[in-house]
Write a protein that holds these residues in place. Structure first.
Motif, PDB file in Angstrom:
ATOM      1  N   HIS A 197       0.960  -1.292  -0.104  1.00  0.00           N
ATOM      2  CA  HIS A 197       0.078  -0.067  -0.112  1.00  0.00           C
ATOM      3  C   HIS A 197       0.976   1.263   0.252  1.00  0.00           C
ATOM      4  O   HIS A 197       0.505   2.272  -0.602  1.00  0.00           O
ATOM      5  CB  HIS A 197      -0.850  -0.143   1.260  1.00  0.00           C
ATOM      6  N   VAL A 198       2.028   1.328   0.517  1.00  0.00           N
ATOM      7  CA  VAL A 198       2.761   2.544   0.656  1.00  0.00           C
ATOM      8  C   VAL A 198       3.405   2.882  -0.757  1.00  0.00           C
ATOM      9  O   VAL A 198       2.952   4.041  -1.137  1.00  0.00           O
ATOM     10  CB  VAL A 198       4.260   2.290   1.512  1.00  0.00           C
ATOM     11  N   PRO A 199       4.163   2.161  -1.376  1.00  0.00           N
ATOM     12  CA  PRO A 199       4.583   2.750  -2.801  1.00  0.00           C
ATOM     13  C   PRO A 199       3.323   3.010  -3.902  1.00  0.00           C
ATOM     14  O   PRO A 199       3.149   3.992  -4.444  1.00  0.00           O
ATOM     15  CB  PRO A 199       5.417   1.648  -3.408  1.00  0.00           C
ATOM     16  N   ALA A 200       2.172   2.042  -3.461  1.00  0.00           N
ATOM     17  CA  ALA A 200       1.016   2.258  -4.544  1.00  0.00           C
ATOM     18  C   ALA A 200       0.315   3.638  -4.165  1.00  0.00           C
ATOM     19  O   ALA A 200      -0.135   4.298  -4.857  1.00  0.00           O
ATOM     20  CB  ALA A 200       0.075   1.048  -4.392  1.00  0.00           C
ATOM     21  N   TYR A 201       0.116   3.813  -3.032  1.00  0.00           N
ATOM     22  CA  TYR A 201      -0.801   5.009  -2.210  1.00  0.00           C
ATOM     23  C   TYR A 201      -0.077   6.205  -2.716  1.00  0.00           C
ATOM     24  O   TYR A 201      -0.682   7.133  -3.134  1.00  0.00           O
ATOM     25  CB  TYR A 201      -1.129   4.649  -0.985  1.00  0.00           C
ATOM     26  N   VAL A 202       1.165   6.269  -2.235  1.00  0.00           N
ATOM     27  CA  VAL A 202       1.886   7.491  -2.590  1.00  0.00           C
ATOM     28  C   VAL A 202       1.948   7.762  -4.168  1.00  0.00           C
ATOM     29  O   VAL A 202       1.546   9.017  -4.542  1.00  0.00           O
ATOM     30  CB  VAL A 202       3.424   7.584  -2.288  1.00  0.00           C
ATOM     31  N   GLY A 203       2.307   6.867  -4.888  1.00  0.00           N
ATOM     32  CA  GLY A 203       2.124   7.055  -6.389  1.00  0.00           C
ATOM     33  C   GLY A 203       0.795   7.330  -6.938  1.00  0.00           C
ATOM     34  O   GLY A 203       0.698   8.397  -7.758  1.00  0.00           O
ATOM     35  N   ALA A 204      -0.289   6.777  -6.376  1.00  0.00           N
ATOM     36  CA  ALA A 204      -1.496   7.182  -6.759  1.00  0.00           C
ATOM     37  C   ALA A 204      -2.058   8.270  -6.524  1.00  0.00           C
ATOM     38  O   ALA A 204      -2.709   9.178  -7.267  1.00  0.00           O
ATOM     39  CB  ALA A 204      -2.458   5.946  -6.142  1.00  0.00           C
ATOM     40  N   LEU A 205      -1.587   9.020  -5.224  1.00  0.00           N
ATOM     41  CA  LEU A 205      -2.244  10.166  -4.938  1.00  0.00           C
ATOM     42  C   LEU A 205      -1.468  11.352  -5.776  1.00  0.00           C
ATOM     43  O   LEU A 205      -2.029  12.316  -5.920  1.00  0.00           O
ATOM     44  CB  LEU A 205      -1.893  10.427  -3.344  1.00  0.00           C
ATOM     45  N   LEU A 206      -0.294  11.240  -5.684  1.00  0.00           N
ATOM     46  CA  LEU A 206       0.540  12.394  -6.727  1.00  0.00           C
ATOM     47  C   LEU A 206      -0.183  12.356  -8.183  1.00  0.00           C
ATOM     48  O   LEU A 206      -0.108  13.250  -8.710  1.00  0.00           O
ATOM     49  CB  LEU A 206       2.004  12.138  -6.630  1.00  0.00           C
ATOM     50  N   HIS A 225      -2.912  11.199  -9.146  1.00  0.00           N
ATOM     51  CA  HIS A 225      -4.466  11.698  -9.279  1.00  0.00           C
ATOM     52  C   HIS A 225      -4.573  12.938  -8.913  1.00  0.00           C
ATOM     53  O   HIS A 225      -5.289  13.890  -9.813  1.00  0.00           O
ATOM     54  CB  HIS A 225      -5.218  10.871  -8.085  1.00  0.00           C
ATOM     55  N   HIS A 226      -4.040  13.538  -8.080  1.00  0.00           N
ATOM     56  CA  HIS A 226      -4.035  15.110  -7.654  1.00  0.00           C
ATOM     57  C   HIS A 226      -3.118  16.007  -8.276  1.00  0.00           C
ATOM     58  O   HIS A 226      -3.495  17.210  -8.745  1.00  0.00           O
ATOM     59  CB  HIS A 226      -3.877  15.294  -6.174  1.00  0.00           C
ATOM     60  N   ALA A 266      -1.572  -9.480  -4.973  1.00  0.00           N
ATOM     61  CA  ALA A 266      -1.619  -8.497  -3.827  1.00  0.00           C
ATOM     62  C   ALA A 266      -1.213  -7.350  -4.386  1.00  0.00           C
ATOM     63  O   ALA A 266      -1.671  -6.099  -4.122  1.00  0.00           O
ATOM     64  CB  ALA A 266      -1.024  -8.712  -2.399  1.00  0.00           C
ATOM     65  N   ALA A 267       0.192  -7.164  -5.213  1.00  0.00           N
ATOM     66  CA  ALA A 267       0.561  -6.005  -5.800  1.00  0.00           C
ATOM     67  C   ALA A 267      -0.473  -5.488  -6.568  1.00  0.00           C
ATOM     68  O   ALA A 267      -0.536  -4.121  -6.987  1.00  0.00           O
ATOM     69  CB  ALA A 267       1.961  -6.296  -6.470  1.00  0.00           C
ATOM     70  N   THR A 268      -1.119  -6.332  -7.532  1.00  0.00           N
ATOM     71  CA  THR A 268      -2.064  -5.751  -8.694  1.00  0.00           C
ATOM     72  C   THR A 268      -3.209  -5.076  -7.596  1.00  0.00           C
ATOM     73  O   THR A 268      -3.714  -4.050  -7.982  1.00  0.00           O
ATOM     74  CB  THR A 268      -2.564  -7.073  -9.295  1.00  0.00           C
ATOM     75  N   ASP A 269      -3.900  -5.722  -6.693  1.00  0.00           N
ATOM     76  CA  ASP A 269      -4.959  -5.311  -5.577  1.00  0.00           C
ATOM     77  C   ASP A 269      -4.366  -3.800  -5.213  1.00  0.00           C
ATOM     78  O   ASP A 269      -5.357  -2.738  -4.985  1.00  0.00           O
ATOM     79  CB  ASP A 269      -5.276  -6.217  -4.677  1.00  0.00           C
ATOM     80  N   ALA A 270      -2.984  -3.837  -4.752  1.00  0.00           N
ATOM     81  CA  ALA A 270      -2.685  -2.605  -4.007  1.00  0.00           C
ATOM     82  C   ALA A 270      -2.759  -1.371  -5.028  1.00  0.00           C
ATOM     83  O   ALA A 270      -3.024  -0.220  -4.682  1.00  0.00           O
ATOM     84  CB  ALA A 270      -1.487  -2.621  -3.320  1.00  0.00           C
ATOM     85  N   LEU A 271      -2.291  -1.525  -6.269  1.00  0.00           N
ATOM     86  CA  LEU A 271      -2.154  -0.663  -7.231  1.00  0.00           C
ATOM     87  C   LEU A 271      -3.564  -0.050  -7.779  1.00  0.00           C
ATOM     88  O   LEU A 271      -3.723   1.242  -7.532  1.00  0.00           O
ATOM     89  CB  LEU A 271      -1.302  -1.056  -8.414  1.00  0.00           C
ATOM     90  N   GLU A 272      -4.625  -1.070  -8.056  1.00  0.00           N
ATOM     91  CA  GLU A 272      -5.771  -0.451  -8.513  1.00  0.00           C
ATOM     92  C   GLU A 272      -6.587   0.129  -7.420  1.00  0.00           C
ATOM     93  O   GLU A 272      -7.221   1.095  -7.702  1.00  0.00           O
ATOM     94  CB  GLU A 272      -6.409  -1.754  -9.261  1.00  0.00           C
ATOM     95  N   ASN A 273      -6.576  -0.415  -6.070  1.00  0.00           N
ATOM     96  CA  ASN A 273      -7.308  -0.063  -5.016  1.00  0.00           C
ATOM     97  C   ASN A 273      -6.782   1.402  -4.707  1.00  0.00           C
ATOM     98  O   ASN A 273      -7.748   2.345  -4.606  1.00  0.00           O
ATOM     99  CB  ASN A 273      -7.016  -0.797  -3.794  1.00  0.00           C
ATOM    100  N   SER A 274      -5.630   1.632  -4.587  1.00  0.00           N
ATOM    101  CA  SER A 274      -4.952   2.957  -4.516  1.00  0.00           C
ATOM    102  C   SER A 274      -5.402   3.937  -5.324  1.00  0.00           C
ATOM    103  O   SER A 274      -5.774   5.187  -5.149  1.00  0.00           O
ATOM    104  CB  SER A 274      -3.512   3.105  -4.498  1.00  0.00           C
ATOM    105  N   LEU A 275      -5.357   3.720  -6.709  1.00  0.00           N
ATOM    106  CA  LEU A 275      -5.696   4.492  -7.833  1.00  0.00           C
ATOM    107  C   LEU A 275      -7.342   4.967  -7.585  1.00  0.00           C
ATOM    108  O   LEU A 275      -7.772   6.064  -7.960  1.00  0.00           O
ATOM    109  CB  LEU A 275      -5.612   3.776  -9.066  1.00  0.00           C
TER     110      LEU A 275
END
Length: 274
Positions: A87-96, A98-99, A188-197
């Protein structure tokens, strides 16, 4: 764009990644975001360099599960820590993405996180590298730490590649200590990336914001990029109240059903047809 712009000129054109993190932190997000590492935070690189530290993390989670559920199955602690770390790399990447439509470094040396005091999950994250990829229209595109790509599709490819590189390192390290199979880890890596986006959009609190997150996932995961296990599976389905809502097919199991009086989650790959 003039590549010979001076650093002073670049500062006048637009701000850098630290400003992006401050802006995002001011919005409704799941975690605190910052650009430094306070005492007690964990660098991803240090954790991956000493895999036995994952055993300590799983021990903290096991203690919490024993208090809350009177059981701490090994598969459950292994799966939850796997999900939380990715979730850490996925969420940081997704937030930057998206916003700000910026893609930071997602190397383990560029990321850190803090564990919450109650349940030991990451509730704060830090991006430690100033460099970022961006679009030609980004106000900070002339800054020396910016790398400009031609369009959103190219920027999505950068995000995907950087996340995959970090996930690959995690899978290499975590597979032997967790005894989880590589197919499970990449699911799980796939879930983390799509969920974070998706979550980055949902946190906007409106159908339009959620739709933007769905569109982000469709762009970044427009097809299956092995070793990820699927393209985006987000789709509209009828909810319990009769209204249509976004949902997705989960790729990985959290093994929460092993806890006392627990069943498989909705959408668990153990019970849903693929």
């Amino acid at each position: 764009m003039n590549q010979q712009r001076s650093f002073r000129d670049a500062r006048e054109v637009g701000d850098g990644l630290a400003s992006s993190l401050r802006r995002i932190s001011g919005r409704q997000t799941r975690s605190e975001l910052r650009s430094d590492v306070p005492e007690g935070w964990i660098r991803c690189s240090e954790l991956l360099e000493t895999p036995s530290n994952f055993d300590e993390w799983r021990g903290l989670l096991g203690d919490w599960l024993l208090r809350e559920h009177s059981a701490a199955p090994a598969s459950t602690t292994a799966s939850w820590v796997m999900t939380w770390y990715l979730h850490v790399p996925a969420y940081v990447g997704a937030l930057l993405w998206h916003h700000e439509r910026r893609v930071p470094s997602l190397k383990p040396s560029s990321l850190a996180f803090r564990l919450a005091d109650d349940r030991p999950h990451p509730d704060g994250m830090a991006q430690l590298d100033d460099g970022f990829h961006c679009l030609p229209t980004d106000p900070g595109s002339a800054r020396p730490e910016a790398t400009v790509v031609r369009d959103e599709r190219a920027l999505a490819a950068v995000l995907r590649a950087r996340y995959l590189a970090h996930a690959a390192r995690f899978v290499q390290v975590y597979a032997p200590v967790s005894r989880l199979g590589r197919r499970t880890l990449w699911a799980a890596a796939t879930d983390a990336l799509e969920n974070s986006l998706w979550w980055a959009g949902r946190q906007g609190g409106t159908p339009e914001a959620e739709g933007a997150g769905v569109a982000d996932a469709a762009l970044v995961l427009d097809e299956r990029y092995a070793p990820l296990t699927s393209a985006s599976t987000l789709r509209l389905a009828e909810g319990a109240d009769g209204h249509r809502e976004w949902t997705r097919r989960r790729e990985s199991c959290c093994f929460s059903y092993l806890l006392p009086s627990s069943d498989e989650c909705d959408g668990c790959p153990r019970t849903c047809s693929r």
